[in-house]
Design a protein around this motif. Structure first.
Motif, PDB file in Angstrom:
ATOM      1  N   ASP A   7       0.811  -1.217   0.000  1.00 27.78           N
ATOM      2  CA  ASP A   7       0.000   0.000   0.000  1.00 27.78           C
ATOM      3  C   ASP A   7       0.845   1.269   0.000  1.00 27.78           C
ATOM      4  O   ASP A   7       0.311   2.379   0.002  1.00 27.78           O
ATOM      5  CB  ASP A   7      -1.011  -0.003   1.157  1.00 27.78           C
ATOM      6  N   VAL A  11       0.998   3.401  -7.819  1.00 25.01           N
ATOM      7  CA  VAL A  11      -0.152   2.873  -8.552  1.00 25.01           C
ATOM      8  C   VAL A  11       0.209   2.770 -10.033  1.00 25.01           C
ATOM      9  O   VAL A  11       0.696   3.734 -10.627  1.00 25.01           O
ATOM     10  CB  VAL A  11      -1.385   3.790  -8.374  1.00 25.01           C
ATOM     11  N   GLN A  40      -2.888  -8.594  -0.863  1.00 23.78           N
ATOM     12  CA  GLN A  40      -2.261  -7.341  -0.416  1.00 23.78           C
ATOM     13  C   GLN A  40      -0.809  -7.199  -0.875  1.00 23.78           C
ATOM     14  O   GLN A  40      -0.205  -6.145  -0.693  1.00 23.78           O
ATOM     15  CB  GLN A  40      -2.403  -7.206   1.112  1.00 23.78           C
ATOM     16  N   PRO A  43       0.489  -4.752  -6.523  1.00 26.73           N
ATOM     17  CA  PRO A  43       0.348  -3.297  -6.678  1.00 26.73           C
ATOM     18  C   PRO A  43      -1.086  -2.923  -7.075  1.00 26.73           C
ATOM     19  O   PRO A  43      -1.779  -3.697  -7.733  1.00 26.73           O
ATOM     20  CB  PRO A  43       1.316  -2.951  -7.813  1.00 26.73           C
ATOM     21  N   ARG A  44      -1.489  -1.743  -6.635  1.00 31.70           N
ATOM     22  CA  ARG A  44      -2.780  -1.210  -7.075  1.00 31.70           C
ATOM     23  C   ARG A  44      -2.651  -0.788  -8.540  1.00 31.70           C
ATOM     24  O   ARG A  44      -1.598  -0.275  -8.944  1.00 31.70           O
ATOM     25  CB  ARG A  44      -3.161  -0.014  -6.195  1.00 31.70           C
ATOM     26  N   THR A  45      -3.706  -1.009  -9.304  1.00 36.50           N
ATOM     27  CA  THR A  45      -3.639  -0.760 -10.753  1.00 36.50           C
ATOM     28  C   THR A  45      -4.931  -0.108 -11.213  1.00 36.50           C
ATOM     29  O   THR A  45      -6.014  -0.565 -10.846  1.00 36.50           O
ATOM     30  CB  THR A  45      -3.417  -2.096 -11.506  1.00 36.50           C
ATOM     31  N   LEU A  46      -4.785   0.959 -11.974  1.00 33.61           N
ATOM     32  CA  LEU A  46      -5.948   1.640 -12.542  1.00 33.61           C
ATOM     33  C   LEU A  46      -5.892   1.459 -14.061  1.00 33.61           C
ATOM     34  O   LEU A  46      -4.914   1.845 -14.698  1.00 33.61           O
ATOM     35  CB  LEU A  46      -5.927   3.129 -12.186  1.00 33.61           C
ATOM     36  N   ILE A  47      -6.929   0.839 -14.598  1.00 34.45           N
ATOM     37  CA  ILE A  47      -6.946   0.479 -16.021  1.00 34.45           C
ATOM     38  C   ILE A  47      -8.045   1.251 -16.724  1.00 34.45           C
ATOM     39  O   ILE A  47      -9.219   1.110 -16.360  1.00 34.45           O
ATOM     40  CB  ILE A  47      -7.209  -1.036 -16.183  1.00 34.45           C
ATOM     41  N   MET A  77      -6.290  11.480 -17.501  1.00 34.65           N
ATOM     42  CA  MET A  77      -7.255  10.986 -16.506  1.00 34.65           C
ATOM     43  C   MET A  77      -6.564  10.009 -15.560  1.00 34.65           C
ATOM     44  O   MET A  77      -6.761  10.057 -14.347  1.00 34.65           O
ATOM     45  CB  MET A  77      -8.438  10.344 -17.216  1.00 34.65           C
ATOM     46  N   ARG A  80      -4.390  11.988 -13.189  1.00 35.36           N
ATOM     47  CA  ARG A  80      -5.210  12.732 -12.241  1.00 35.36           C
ATOM     48  C   ARG A  80      -5.808  11.809 -11.184  1.00 35.36           C
ATOM     49  O   ARG A  80      -6.011  12.202 -10.041  1.00 35.36           O
ATOM     50  CB  ARG A  80      -6.336  13.428 -13.007  1.00 35.36           C
ATOM     51  N   SER A  81      -6.097  10.566 -11.573  1.00 32.05           N
ATOM     52  CA  SER A  81      -6.726   9.628 -10.644  1.00 32.05           C
ATOM     53  C   SER A  81      -5.706   8.858  -9.819  1.00 32.05           C
ATOM     54  O   SER A  81      -6.083   7.973  -9.064  1.00 32.05           O
ATOM     55  CB  SER A  81      -7.630   8.665 -11.417  1.00 32.05           C
ATOM     56  N   ARG A 250      -7.520  12.137  -1.044  1.00 29.86           N
ATOM     57  CA  ARG A 250      -8.366  13.138  -1.657  1.00 29.86           C
ATOM     58  C   ARG A 250      -9.701  12.528  -2.129  1.00 29.86           C
ATOM     59  O   ARG A 250     -10.747  13.160  -2.036  1.00 29.86           O
ATOM     60  CB  ARG A 250      -7.622  13.772  -2.842  1.00 29.86           C
ATOM     61  N   TRP A 251      -9.620  11.272  -2.640  1.00 24.51           N
ATOM     62  CA  TRP A 251     -10.864  10.628  -3.077  1.00 24.51           C
ATOM     63  C   TRP A 251     -11.818  10.465  -1.898  1.00 24.51           C
ATOM     64  O   TRP A 251     -13.035  10.465  -2.073  1.00 24.51           O
ATOM     65  CB  TRP A 251     -10.625   9.221  -3.589  1.00 24.51           C
ATOM     66  N   SER A 252     -11.224  10.211  -0.734  1.00 20.54           N
ATOM     67  CA  SER A 252     -12.065   9.885   0.419  1.00 20.54           C
ATOM     68  C   SER A 252     -12.706  11.124   1.005  1.00 20.54           C
ATOM     69  O   SER A 252     -13.621  11.029   1.806  1.00 20.54           O
ATOM     70  CB  SER A 252     -11.214   9.220   1.503  1.00 20.54           C
ATOM     71  N   ALA A 253     -12.182  12.262   0.611  1.00 19.56           N
ATOM     72  CA  ALA A 253     -12.632  13.508   1.253  1.00 19.56           C
ATOM     73  C   ALA A 253     -14.090  13.817   0.916  1.00 19.56           C
ATOM     74  O   ALA A 253     -14.624  13.310  -0.052  1.00 19.56           O
ATOM     75  CB  ALA A 253     -11.740  14.660   0.826  1.00 19.56           C
TER      76      ALA A 253
END
Lengths: 253, 253
Positions: A7, A11, A40, A43-47, A77, A80-81, A250-253
């Protein structure tokens, strides 16, 4: 490979959808390339899989809209994410790599150079590599120039054989399990081997999808999808994702 | 299935990484579920694969941190980045579905109800379904309650067999091709069939990964991953993505 907890790691961003089956294959290869015992460890991955991106070969042979702006928007994008590095699992899209890189601050890996380097490690002295790729990748001379930078020649299929390879790639986009496409590509590998290729590059991400499970190939085939997956996992395991964690906050805000 | 052009369709959001191999499998099944001849026929898909989400079963059996806030944050990020519908390819995470749904405006599909409905279509009159799932899914009574809503009973493995199923699920997370896991799960299917199950639910997304290519299963196995993939593709092909296109415009700005 690294002392970073999962964690804390960067990303991975994937700019994909070209085609979608190849992106599914790419993510499976990212997972396979990661040494892990439990979720766990990965790695976290944004596709971002955007199959609506205009056809790359269409643009490169002069008959279609330019995909650059949509590729650049997707990369922005992803950044930014929270993506800290971007991989683009489409060889032909690498003709637009300068435009993608100009759109973001984070590194965008170069699948063509990564694949070239893997091939050069494998080739026997004096050996030559063969290339299977789209018309667009050939027309843009992506692999040809990458090999020329190292003074290495590259074999490509004859004009007629190249037409068959391109047709097979289109078939895979319609049917990832097309037996006809697999057969055409196996023949193309054999032809390149006969003409002296010691290694053949699967230089389009549809090709390893079609050749999954193929046996008896004439020479080793280097899977550009797998090479890129391994490269981006190496990157993620060795880079901190602290900035991305702030992003997550920031996403959680 | 729809008159919408691909680039007018809703963007699919995937809240995944639980585990990552299951998310790769889920995206491959989204691609397979889409009638398409070329890249541009497929829906755009944004996948957040976050394997760092705390273990769902750990939380549900009272021994680990609560994954709800991180699931909610992931869903919010997907919505903010343009997703018009969200699918969560993890059965156990559905124990936190109310928390995920409360975090976003867009619909979040219910994998458990979709799978139940598919199973009820398949069962012969008077037939019973069997369930293979994590300790967390069993403890949270996700499938039990879904079937009870329809007055239908549900068979689960005995305590000892359930321990073996959970162990197999953990093995798949470490090695998606684990032969030991596949064997354990095949035996568990056979046991449920012997006890009267006419259909068995693969009610954990690691299970179809382990059973890929398994032959000679005692009874039909319903793949919850595939059911959810088909449901979200149906949704995307029949909903406009106009708002998402505005979102895409925003990325380009």
């Amino acid at each position: 490979m690294s002392e970073l907890r999962a964690d804390q790691r960067a990303v991975i961003g994937v700019l994909g959808g070209m085609g979608p089956a190849a992106t599914a294959d790419f993510y499976a290869k990212i997972v396979q390339a990661t040494p892990a015992q439990r979720d766990q460890d990965h790695p976290r991955t944004l596709i971002w899989s955007d199959p609506s991106i205009p056809d790359r070969t269409g643009a490169l042979i002069g008959s279609g809209p330019h995909p650059g702006p949509q590729l650049a928007a997707g990369a922005r994008m992803l950044e930014r994410s929270g993506a800290a590095v971007i991989a683009v699992p489409c060889n032909t899209a690498h003709a637009f790599l300068p435009e993608i890189r100009a759109a973001v601050q984070v590194p965008v890996l170069d699948m063509v150079l990564e694949t070239r380097d893997r091939v050069l490690e494998m080739l026997a002295p004096g050996g030559r590599a063969g290339l299977l790729a789209t018309h667009g990748t050939i027309r843009a001379r992506l692999y040809e120039q990458a090999f020329a930078q190292r003074g290495e020649p590259l074999l490509a299929p004859s004009g007629e054989q190249q037409e068959r390879v391109m047709e097979a790639i289109r078939q895979v986009k319609g049917d990832p399990e097309s037996a006809a496409a697999a057969q055409t590509l196996c023949s193309a590998v054999a032809d390149l081997a006969e003409r002296g290729a010691g290694v053949v590059i699967a230089g389009c991400t549809e090709i390893p999808v079609a050749l999954a499970g193929a046996v008896g190939l004439a020479v080793p085939v280097v899977d550009s999808t797998e090479v890129l997956a391994q490269a981006v996992v190496r990157w993620a395991l060795s880079h901190s994702g602290r900035e991305q964690d702030e992003e997550t906050e920031r996403w959680s805000a």
